[in-house]
Design an enzyme around this catalytic site. Structure first.
Site, PDB file in Angstrom:
ATOM      1  N   CYS A  88      -6.257   2.506   5.380  1.00  0.00           N
ATOM      2  CA  CYS A  88      -6.954   1.259   5.706  1.00  0.00           C
ATOM      3  C   CYS A  88      -6.475   0.774   7.073  1.00  0.00           C
ATOM      4  O   CYS A  88      -5.518   1.329   7.632  1.00  0.00           O
ATOM      5  CB  CYS A  88      -6.667   0.208   4.628  1.00  0.00           C
ATOM      6  SG  CYS A  88      -5.002  -0.494   4.734  1.00  0.00           S
TER       7      CYS A  88
ATOM      8  N   HIS B 111       0.853  -1.190   0.000  1.00  0.00           N
ATOM      9  CA  HIS B 111       0.000   0.000   0.000  1.00  0.00           C
ATOM     10  C   HIS B 111       0.891   1.242   0.000  1.00  0.00           C
ATOM     11  O   HIS B 111       2.042   1.203   0.456  1.00  0.00           O
ATOM     12  CB  HIS B 111      -0.904   0.009   1.225  1.00  0.00           C
ATOM     13  CG  HIS B 111      -2.011  -0.990   1.167  1.00  0.00           C
ATOM     14  ND1 HIS B 111      -3.163  -0.859   1.914  1.00  0.00           N
ATOM     15  CD2 HIS B 111      -2.155  -2.141   0.452  1.00  0.00           C
ATOM     16  CE1 HIS B 111      -3.968  -1.875   1.670  1.00  0.00           C
ATOM     17  NE2 HIS B 111      -3.376  -2.673   0.791  1.00  0.00           N
TER      18      HIS B 111
ATOM     19  N   GLU C 291       0.993   3.978   1.780  1.00  0.00           N
ATOM     20  CA  GLU C 291       1.528   4.432   3.069  1.00  0.00           C
ATOM     21  C   GLU C 291       2.668   3.536   3.549  1.00  0.00           C
ATOM     22  O   GLU C 291       3.674   4.033   4.072  1.00  0.00           O
ATOM     23  CB  GLU C 291       0.420   4.456   4.128  1.00  0.00           C
ATOM     24  CG  GLU C 291      -0.695   5.437   3.832  1.00  0.00           C
ATOM     25  CD  GLU C 291      -1.862   4.831   3.058  1.00  0.00           C
ATOM     26  OE1 GLU C 291      -2.972   5.357   3.178  1.00  0.00           O
ATOM     27  OE2 GLU C 291      -1.669   3.825   2.332  1.00  0.00           O
TER      28      GLU C 291
ATOM     29  N   CYS D  95      -2.641  -0.004   7.137  1.00  0.00           N
ATOM     30  CA  CYS D  95      -1.824   1.202   7.087  1.00  0.00           C
ATOM     31  C   CYS D  95      -1.956   2.022   8.364  1.00  0.00           C
ATOM     32  O   CYS D  95      -0.982   2.612   8.828  1.00  0.00           O
ATOM     33  CB  CYS D  95      -2.188   2.027   5.864  1.00  0.00           C
ATOM     34  SG  CYS D  95      -1.738   1.197   4.313  1.00  0.00           S
TER      35      CYS D  95
END
Length: 157
Positions: free
Chosen positions: A84, A54, A56, A87
């Protein structure tokens, strides 16, 4: 122009770069320290075959590598969408001083990026979760925790 807007636009631009390159979903992030980007990333889940890739997470990893630290002291994260649950956990472990986000998790859900089921799963008892979890040889694992507890040359975090 406000620096926060400049950095958020950088995160959004990274999200677009990821979409344009077919790297993964429409998410981008930057980590900033002293008004300088020290880490950046865009979602690469599908291109890297890595469910943890992801934006991040990638940005945090790059920033930590550049800082030679496992914490983002005095850093700010700008992310194109509300993080999410994975993250969010990584952000708390990295300990930045602030996070700015553009889109909300409700916005993401409208485009089939819905993490609500994970939030729901976290609140359930282990035996009620969709993926089955079973505790196994706990006593053996506890010996490693005991070893950590008495270790004198460990790096606390």
């Amino acid at each position: 122009m406000n620096n926060d807007i400049v950095f958020m636009r950088a995160a959004i631009k990274l999200a677009e770069k990821g979409v344009d390159s077919n790297s993964g979903g429409p998410f981008g992030a930057v980590v900033v320290k002293d008004n300088k980007i020290i880490g950046e990333g865009f979602n690469s889940v599908t291109s890297a075959n890595d469910p943890t890739a992801h934006a991040e997470i990638i940005a945090i990893r790059e920033a930590c590598k550049n800082l030679k630290s496992f914490q983002l002291d005095d850093c700010v994260i700008y992310t194109s969408c509300e993080p999410c649950p994975m993250c969010l956990g990584a952000i708390y472990w990295a300990r930045p001083k602030k996070v700015f986000y553009a889109g909300t998790r409700e916005d993401a859900a409208e485009f089939n990026f819905d993490d609500q089921f994970i939030y729901d799963e976290i609140g359930k008892n282990m035996e009620d979760r969709q993926i089955k979890f079973k505790n196994l040889i706990r006593e053996e694992a506890l010996t490693v925790f005991e070893k950590w507890k008495v270790k004198t040359d460990k790096t606390e975090y």
